[in-house]
Design a protein around this motif. Structure first.
Motif, PDB file in Angstrom:
ATOM      1  N   ALA A 184       0.847  -1.200   0.000  1.00 50.43           N
ATOM      2  CA  ALA A 184       0.000   0.000   0.000  1.00 50.43           C
ATOM      3  C   ALA A 184       0.887   1.256   0.000  1.00 50.43           C
ATOM      4  CB  ALA A 184      -0.918  -0.009   1.207  1.00 50.43           C
ATOM      5  N   LYS A 216       4.055   1.347  -1.074  1.00 44.74           N
ATOM      6  CA  LYS A 216       4.823   1.389  -2.325  1.00 44.74           C
ATOM      7  C   LYS A 216       3.965   1.892  -3.495  1.00 44.74           C
ATOM      8  CE  LYS A 216       6.559  -2.626  -3.599  1.00 44.74           C
ATOM      9  NZ  LYS A 216       7.440  -3.748  -3.966  1.00 44.74           N
ATOM     10  N   ASP A 239      -5.624   1.480  -0.143  1.00 44.46           N
ATOM     11  CA  ASP A 239      -4.805   2.629  -0.556  1.00 44.46           C
ATOM     12  C   ASP A 239      -5.510   3.351  -1.692  1.00 44.46           C
ATOM     13  OD1 ASP A 239      -3.834   1.808  -3.283  1.00 44.46           O
ATOM     14  OD2 ASP A 239      -3.021   0.115  -2.146  1.00 44.46           O
ATOM     15  N   VAL A 290      -2.008   3.521  -7.483  1.00 43.90           N
ATOM     16  CA  VAL A 290      -2.101   3.281  -8.929  1.00 43.90           C
ATOM     17  C   VAL A 290      -3.200   2.297  -9.330  1.00 43.90           C
ATOM     18  CG1 VAL A 290       0.308   3.831  -9.421  1.00 43.90           C
ATOM     19  CG2 VAL A 290      -0.305   1.502  -8.779  1.00 43.90           C
ATOM     20  N   GLY A 291      -3.572   1.409  -8.398  1.00 41.39           N
ATOM     21  CA  GLY A 291      -4.623   0.440  -8.714  1.00 41.39           C
ATOM     22  C   GLY A 291      -4.128  -0.677  -9.619  1.00 41.39           C
ATOM     23  N   ILE A 292      -4.999  -1.655  -9.846  1.00 40.89           N
ATOM     24  CA  ILE A 292      -4.605  -2.845 -10.616  1.00 40.89           C
ATOM     25  C   ILE A 292      -5.661  -3.099 -11.692  1.00 40.89           C
ATOM     26  CG2 ILE A 292      -4.082  -5.326 -10.436  1.00 40.89           C
ATOM     27  CD1 ILE A 292      -3.848  -4.670  -7.319  1.00 40.89           C
ATOM     28  N   LEU A 352      -2.414 -11.837  -9.715  1.00 36.47           N
ATOM     29  CA  LEU A 352      -1.771 -11.148  -8.603  1.00 36.47           C
ATOM     30  C   LEU A 352      -1.132 -12.073  -7.579  1.00 36.47           C
ATOM     31  CD1 LEU A 352      -1.861  -8.154  -8.388  1.00 36.47           C
ATOM     32  CD2 LEU A 352      -3.816  -8.342  -6.874  1.00 36.47           C
ATOM     33  N   GLU A 379       4.833 -13.068  -9.892  1.00 36.54           N
ATOM     34  CA  GLU A 379       4.017 -12.200 -10.753  1.00 36.54           C
ATOM     35  C   GLU A 379       4.177 -10.757 -10.312  1.00 36.54           C
ATOM     36  OE1 GLU A 379       2.641 -12.049 -13.959  1.00 36.54           O
ATOM     37  OE2 GLU A 379       2.280 -14.128 -13.342  1.00 36.54           O
ATOM     38  N   ALA A 423       3.538  -4.261 -11.900  1.00 36.95           N
ATOM     39  CA  ALA A 423       4.077  -2.905 -12.041  1.00 36.95           C
ATOM     40  C   ALA A 423       5.459  -2.975 -12.681  1.00 36.95           C
ATOM     41  CB  ALA A 423       4.169  -2.265 -10.674  1.00 36.95           C
ATOM     42  N   GLY A 460      10.769  -5.067  -6.053  1.00 38.21           N
ATOM     43  CA  GLY A 460       9.956  -6.163  -5.504  1.00 38.21           C
ATOM     44  C   GLY A 460      10.166  -7.431  -6.288  1.00 38.21           C
ATOM     45  N   LEU A 461       9.994  -8.563  -5.591  1.00 39.62           N
ATOM     46  CA  LEU A 461      10.252  -9.856  -6.228  1.00 39.62           C
ATOM     47  C   LEU A 461       8.996 -10.486  -6.807  1.00 39.62           C
ATOM     48  CD1 LEU A 461      12.607 -11.404  -3.532  1.00 39.62           C
ATOM     49  CD2 LEU A 461      13.262 -10.397  -5.693  1.00 39.62           C
ATOM     50  N   GLY A 462       7.852  -9.872  -6.575  1.00 37.15           N
ATOM     51  CA  GLY A 462       6.602 -10.484  -7.054  1.00 37.15           C
ATOM     52  C   GLY A 462       6.249 -11.706  -6.226  1.00 37.15           C
ATOM     53  N   LEU A 463       6.705 -11.730  -4.970  1.00 41.18           N
ATOM     54  CA  LEU A 463       6.459 -12.906  -4.135  1.00 41.18           C
ATOM     55  C   LEU A 463       5.546 -12.611  -2.961  1.00 41.18           C
ATOM     56  CD1 LEU A 463      10.070 -14.337  -3.898  1.00 41.18           C
ATOM     57  CD2 LEU A 463       8.141 -15.261  -5.173  1.00 41.18           C
ATOM     58  N   GLY A 464       5.501 -11.305  -2.569  1.00 42.31           N
ATOM     59  CA  GLY A 464       4.784 -10.929  -1.343  1.00 42.31           C
ATOM     60  C   GLY A 464       3.356 -11.451  -1.308  1.00 42.31           C
ATOM     61  N   LEU A 465       2.577 -11.165  -2.352  1.00 40.51           N
ATOM     62  CA  LEU A 465       1.157 -11.554  -2.322  1.00 40.51           C
ATOM     63  C   LEU A 465       0.992 -13.063  -2.419  1.00 40.51           C
ATOM     64  CD1 LEU A 465      -0.619  -8.780  -4.391  1.00 40.51           C
ATOM     65  CD2 LEU A 465      -0.642  -9.135  -1.932  1.00 40.51           C
ATOM     66  N   TRP A 466       1.928 -13.705  -3.113  1.00 38.31           N
ATOM     67  CA  TRP A 466       1.862 -15.169  -3.192  1.00 38.31           C
ATOM     68  C   TRP A 466       2.038 -15.747  -1.788  1.00 38.31           C
ATOM     69  CZ3 TRP A 466       5.556 -19.170  -2.386  1.00 38.31           C
ATOM     70  CH2 TRP A 466       5.111 -20.442  -2.782  1.00 38.31           C
TER      71      TRP A 466
END
Ligand code: ADP
Length: 553
Positions: free
Chosen positions: A458, A460, A484, A487-489, A497, A502, A505, A512-518
């Motif tokens: 949020a 970032k 937040d 920029v939105g998705i 996501l 994945e 942005a 970012g590694l694209g791992l946080g949400l996973w």
């Protein structure tokens, strides 16, 4: 001769109309002796038995009037010829109505015509069975050879359309005059991806037909139905009368359909792992060739192989994508690790220089600022490394939960101060609404990770705008919401996501590694909860995590 034989022969007239019948009475084949104009003068017992009529019933009557369905015009012609010329004739004769075959011999002697008749039905039937078996064997051989060839073609490439095109060409003309493969298309359409015809003009004709009358997934019959229902459709003979009836209201379409010249067809689904991937259709335009159940079996066999090969192609593509994603990830990860490492190295070098040149004493505030920067870079590095470790742990199935009784609202209040520096640097104001309590049996460290990831995203992606963190609970569930205004998705990105590696942005603007949400999703899944996202480009994002308060039994 046995004692009985002559007795029975003797019981009959030895001489009928001047014919010596002793010998004829004994013959196993049927004999009728007629006058030149075909009137029966004598019939032997074998003839009585063979045709089920008594001798008395037959004598004095014209032979072909007795047996009108057996002794037609051809027989009568032969009879008259033999009576006239005396040249004997022998021929086969098929009585279609009774499925019986005979060999007939006509001889002339003493002004009479002898009609010998030997039944050969059993031999004929045996012959037909043998011929059937032979044809069946030949067909099985041909089919096996075709399938072997097809398997080779199907294994020759992993590219879907190429495989199917080759298969269609292989089927023509061995199996069909036309062969096509169709797959489900967008918006209920049917997409043709391969086609081959014996006559090249047939391809154009068919294409023009379907451009005018497109196939659709909701069609009541034909390819659309095969794709929808996944069941073979076999029409051994396409009856023009039925077509005329079905298309009575549309003469133009009827005309165009008849012009395609389809006499029969087989359309089989290509099914793999319960999914209909396409339909293979064999069309016959030849009036003589007829499709049989054996052809249906072959088409289904071919379809099974084609589906398996399509599936292999798909798995290969997926594997390729996975390899590409991994390569991208490796380059992203090295870039992400390198950025804090470079600043860290510079800061440590500067600190070292300051310590060595004691003469020009650096003010303690400047030293302090550098140490804070070093700490920040170290914490960034350790969080990246933690993420990487988490991925390997979770992928190896080692996400173990340490459940304890805790209050999600209290945890939220505890977490917020840890972000104060990041929030102020990003110019975000955080509104916390967590009156609590919202208690449940969860894993504290894993929930901290959930807060950590959602809040840092949020910050970032919602730079300079307010952020809202809400926690609540009812009797069964507790929830946390992070909202937040960044920029939105886009909708198409929302499904991807929570996948590994994945990143939607651009990496130039956001690290970012694209791992946080996973990782968040894996934790939420393990806690038997769910995570939802609501977002639109430019309009911010809202992530909601719902958790059952107690572990399901
Ligand atoms: P990363 O560490 O790259 O941010 P995440 O798994 O946390 O990886 O997020 C995956 C992608 O989801 C991000 O690259 C970003 O494009 C998008 N994303 C996540 N959170 C937000 C958000 N709050 N606003 C907009 N996009 C987001």
């Amino acid at each position: 001769m046995t004692g009985q034989g002559p007795a029975s022969a003797d019981s009959r007239e030895p001489d009928v109309a001047g014919i010596d019948t002793v010998l004829l009475d004994q013959l196993p084949e049927s004999v009728a002796v007629c006058s030149a104009d075909a009137v029966c003068l004598y019939v032997n017992p074998a003839m009585e038995r063979a045709f089920g009529r008594s001798r008395l019933d037959q004598l004095g009557r014209v032979l072909w009037e007795l047996y009108p369905d057996m002794l037609g015009a051809t027989f009568q012609e032969r009879f008259r010829r033999v009576a006239a010329t005396g040249v004997a004739e022998e021929f086969e004769c098929h009585v279609a109505q009774r499925e019986r075959w005979f060999v007939k011999r006509l001889l002339r002697g003493h002004g009479r015509v002898y009609v010998f008749s030997r039944e050969i039905t059993a031999e004929k039937k045996q012959e037909a069975t043998l011929r059937g078996l032979y044809d069946e064997t030949r067909r099985a051989q041909r089919h096996a050879a075709f399938l072997a060839q097809a398997s080779e073609v199907l294994a020759s490439s992993l590219e879907q359309e190429q495989i199917l095109q080759r298969m269609a060409h292989l089927a023509v003309p061995t199996l069909a005059d036309g062969c096509c493969v169709d797959i489900p298309g967008p918006d209920g359409q049917v997409r043709r991806i391969a086609m081959a015809c014996v006559r090249p003009d047939q391809v154009e004709l068919t294409q023009a037909f379907h451009a005018r009358y497109p196939l659709r997934m909701d069609d009541a019959g034909g390819i659309g139905r095969v794709l929808r229902v996944g069941v073979t459709e076999f029409v051994p003979e396409l009856q023009p009368a039925l077509l005329e009836q079905a298309l009575a209201g549309d003469p133009e379409r009827l005309q165009a359909t008849l012009a395609l010249g389809v006499k029969s067809y087989i359309s089989v689904p290509l099914i793999s792992r319960g999914r209909v991937l396409g339909a293979l259709t064999l069309v016959n335009t030849d009036a003589v060739r007829r499709y049989t159940q054996a052809d249906v079996r072959l088409a289904e066999d071919l379809a099974r192989r084609a589906a398996a090969s399509l599936d292999n192609g798909r798995l290969y593509m997926e594997a390729q994508d996975a390899v590409r994603a991994r390569d991208t990830f490796l380059s992203v990860a090295s870039h992400e690790l390198n950025t804090p490492l470079t600043s860290l190295t510079l800061n440590v070098q500067a600190l070292r220089r300051d310590l060595e040149s004691r003469s020009a004493a650096t003010p303690p505030e400047a030293l302090g600022a550098k140490v804070v920067a070093v700490q920040r870079q170290l914490s960034r590095l350790s969080s990246l490394v933690r993420e990487l470790l988490d991925v390997s742990r979770i992928t190896a199935g080692r996400l173990r939960l340490e459940r304890e009784e805790l209050d999600l609202a209290a945890l939220a209040r505890e977490m917020v101060p840890r972000f104060s520096e990041d929030l102020s640097r990003a110019g975000c104001e955080l509104r916390l609404d967590a009156p609590g309590p919202a208690t449940g049996s969860w894993d504290r460290l894993r929930l901290e990770q959930v807060f950590q990831n959602l809040l840092s995203n949020a910050i970032k992606y919602g730079r300079g705008r307010p952020i809202e963190l809400r926690v609540g609970a009812d009797a069964e569930r507790a929830w946390l919401v992070v909202r937040d205004e960044g920029v939105g998705i886009p909708p198409e990105g929302q499904a991807r996501l929570f996948q590994r590696f994945e990143r939607l942005a651009s990496e130039r603007h956001y690290g970012g590694l694209g791992l946080g949400l996973w990782i968040v999703k894996q934790i939420v899944d393990a806690l038997e909860g769910r995570i939802l996202v609501e977002s639109a480009p430019g309009r911010g994002s809202t992530f909601t995590v719902e958790l059952p308060r107690q572990k399901a039994r």
